[in-house]
Design a protein around this motif. Structure first.
Motif, PDB file in Angstrom:
ATOM      1  N   ILE A  22       6.872  -7.823  -2.497  1.00  0.00           N
ATOM      2  CA  ILE A  22       5.592  -7.208  -2.942  1.00  0.00           C
ATOM      3  C   ILE A  22       4.916  -7.584  -4.186  1.00  0.00           C
ATOM      4  O   ILE A  22       5.698  -7.801  -5.216  1.00  0.00           O
ATOM      5  CB  ILE A  22       5.664  -5.528  -3.191  1.00  0.00           C
ATOM      6  CG1 ILE A  22       6.195  -4.831  -1.955  1.00  0.00           C
ATOM      7  CG2 ILE A  22       4.489  -4.910  -3.662  1.00  0.00           C
ATOM      8  CD1 ILE A  22       6.779  -3.585  -2.198  1.00  0.00           C
ATOM      9  N   TYR A  29      -3.361  -0.560   0.093  1.00  0.00           N
ATOM     10  CA  TYR A  29      -2.409  -0.896   1.288  1.00  0.00           C
ATOM     11  C   TYR A  29      -2.919  -0.244   2.471  1.00  0.00           C
ATOM     12  O   TYR A  29      -3.671   0.961   2.260  1.00  0.00           O
ATOM     13  CB  TYR A  29      -1.195   0.004   0.987  1.00  0.00           C
ATOM     14  CG  TYR A  29      -0.155   0.063   2.125  1.00  0.00           C
ATOM     15  CD1 TYR A  29       0.379  -1.028   2.517  1.00  0.00           C
ATOM     16  CD2 TYR A  29       0.586   1.478   2.293  1.00  0.00           C
ATOM     17  CE1 TYR A  29       1.099  -0.900   3.841  1.00  0.00           C
ATOM     18  CE2 TYR A  29       1.343   1.569   3.168  1.00  0.00           C
ATOM     19  CZ  TYR A  29       1.800   0.286   3.863  1.00  0.00           C
ATOM     20  OH  TYR A  29       2.608   0.373   4.993  1.00  0.00           O
ATOM     21  N   LYS A  70       0.313  -4.169   6.405  1.00  0.00           N
ATOM     22  CA  LYS A  70       1.901  -4.132   7.003  1.00  0.00           C
ATOM     23  C   LYS A  70       1.578  -4.036   8.694  1.00  0.00           C
ATOM     24  O   LYS A  70       1.195  -2.920   8.906  1.00  0.00           O
ATOM     25  CB  LYS A  70       2.624  -3.223   6.415  1.00  0.00           C
ATOM     26  CG  LYS A  70       4.048  -3.053   6.909  1.00  0.00           C
ATOM     27  CD  LYS A  70       4.907  -2.055   6.216  1.00  0.00           C
ATOM     28  CE  LYS A  70       6.339  -1.820   6.962  1.00  0.00           C
ATOM     29  NZ  LYS A  70       6.736  -0.818   6.892  1.00  0.00           N
ATOM     30  N   ASN A 104       7.636   1.297   3.559  1.00  0.00           N
ATOM     31  CA  ASN A 104       6.198   2.082   3.443  1.00  0.00           C
ATOM     32  C   ASN A 104       6.404   2.927   2.105  1.00  0.00           C
ATOM     33  O   ASN A 104       5.336   2.524   1.566  1.00  0.00           O
ATOM     34  CB  ASN A 104       6.133   2.900   4.632  1.00  0.00           C
ATOM     35  CG  ASN A 104       5.064   2.645   5.561  1.00  0.00           C
ATOM     36  OD1 ASN A 104       4.451   1.537   5.431  1.00  0.00           O
ATOM     37  ND2 ASN A 104       5.097   3.323   6.651  1.00  0.00           N
ATOM     38  N   LEU A 107       5.689   0.454  -0.660  1.00  0.00           N
ATOM     39  CA  LEU A 107       4.200   0.090  -0.634  1.00  0.00           C
ATOM     40  C   LEU A 107       3.513   1.195  -1.324  1.00  0.00           C
ATOM     41  O   LEU A 107       2.419   0.901  -1.899  1.00  0.00           O
ATOM     42  CB  LEU A 107       3.915  -0.494   0.717  1.00  0.00           C
ATOM     43  CG  LEU A 107       4.635  -1.769   1.041  1.00  0.00           C
ATOM     44  CD1 LEU A 107       4.556  -1.906   2.636  1.00  0.00           C
ATOM     45  CD2 LEU A 107       3.821  -2.939   0.380  1.00  0.00           C
ATOM     46  N   SER A 111       1.030   1.066  -4.809  1.00  0.00           N
ATOM     47  CA  SER A 111      -0.219   0.778  -4.429  1.00  0.00           C
ATOM     48  C   SER A 111      -1.497   1.314  -5.354  1.00  0.00           C
ATOM     49  O   SER A 111      -0.783   2.124  -5.937  1.00  0.00           O
ATOM     50  CB  SER A 111      -0.581   0.961  -3.005  1.00  0.00           C
ATOM     51  OG  SER A 111      -0.885   2.549  -2.900  1.00  0.00           O
TER      52      SER A 111
END
Length: 172
Positions: A22, A29, A70, A104, A107, A111
């Motif tokens: 990342i 995201y 993603k 997830n 992320l 974010s």
């Protein structure tokens, strides 16, 4: 045989081209939706074309904010998407394709905002203290940290408001 080949080449492409680390700079995201899926086929209305949605989001973000996209891990069951789909994402400025193996949760935690057509990631974002942008009315649209796009022309202003908003955990 066709599915096996598509799966093999899709996996190879993602392993070679999708990011597993990342980036440190600020990002929004966007988790891709599984396709075919009722959420985008019926409720997504005008936003069924995920490439167009990604392009619109990336063009509406402030210049210093990237968009991380993603792939949905369950797409492996269908042999992944066509390679041209991924190439379009990779070729967009300020957009990074993220490998489906990346968490997830990680992320979302890192974010600035979460964007989704109509997925559950929008409500999950609130639990991580992140505001979200959705492209259709969803059952959690009433939360003050969820910004619904009614008109694409409004998207840059919606994103700006979303980036400057806070999540009220009491609403959850």
């Amino acid at each position: 045989t066709k599915l096996v080949l598509r799966s093999f080449f899709g996996e190879q492409f993602l392993n070679k081209n999708a990011k597993t680390v990342i980036p440190q700079q600020p990002y929004a995201y966007f988790p891709l939706h599984f396709e075919p899926e009722e959420v985008i086929l019926r409720r997504g209305k005008f936003y069924r074309d995920q490439i167009s949605v990604i392009r619109n989001i990336s063009q509406s973000l402030p210049i210093e904010v990237d968009l991380l996209v993603k792939e949905h891990p369950a797409m492996k069951l269908l042999g992944w998407r066509d390679l041209d789909f991924y190439k379009k994402i990779i070729n967009m400025p300020n957009v990074k394709l993220i490998h489906p193996s990346v968490s997830n949760e990680t992320l979302m935690q890192n974010s600035k905002i979460i964007t989704t057509i109509a997925g559950t990631t929008g409500i999950e974002a609130a639990f991580y203290g992140k505001p979200s942008v959705v492209f259709t009315d969803v059952n959690y649209s009433t939360l003050s940290c969820v910004f619904t796009v009614k008109n694409l022309e409004e998207l840059p202003n919606i994103i700006k408001r979303c980036l400057n908003s806070k999540v009220d955990l009491a609403e959850l």
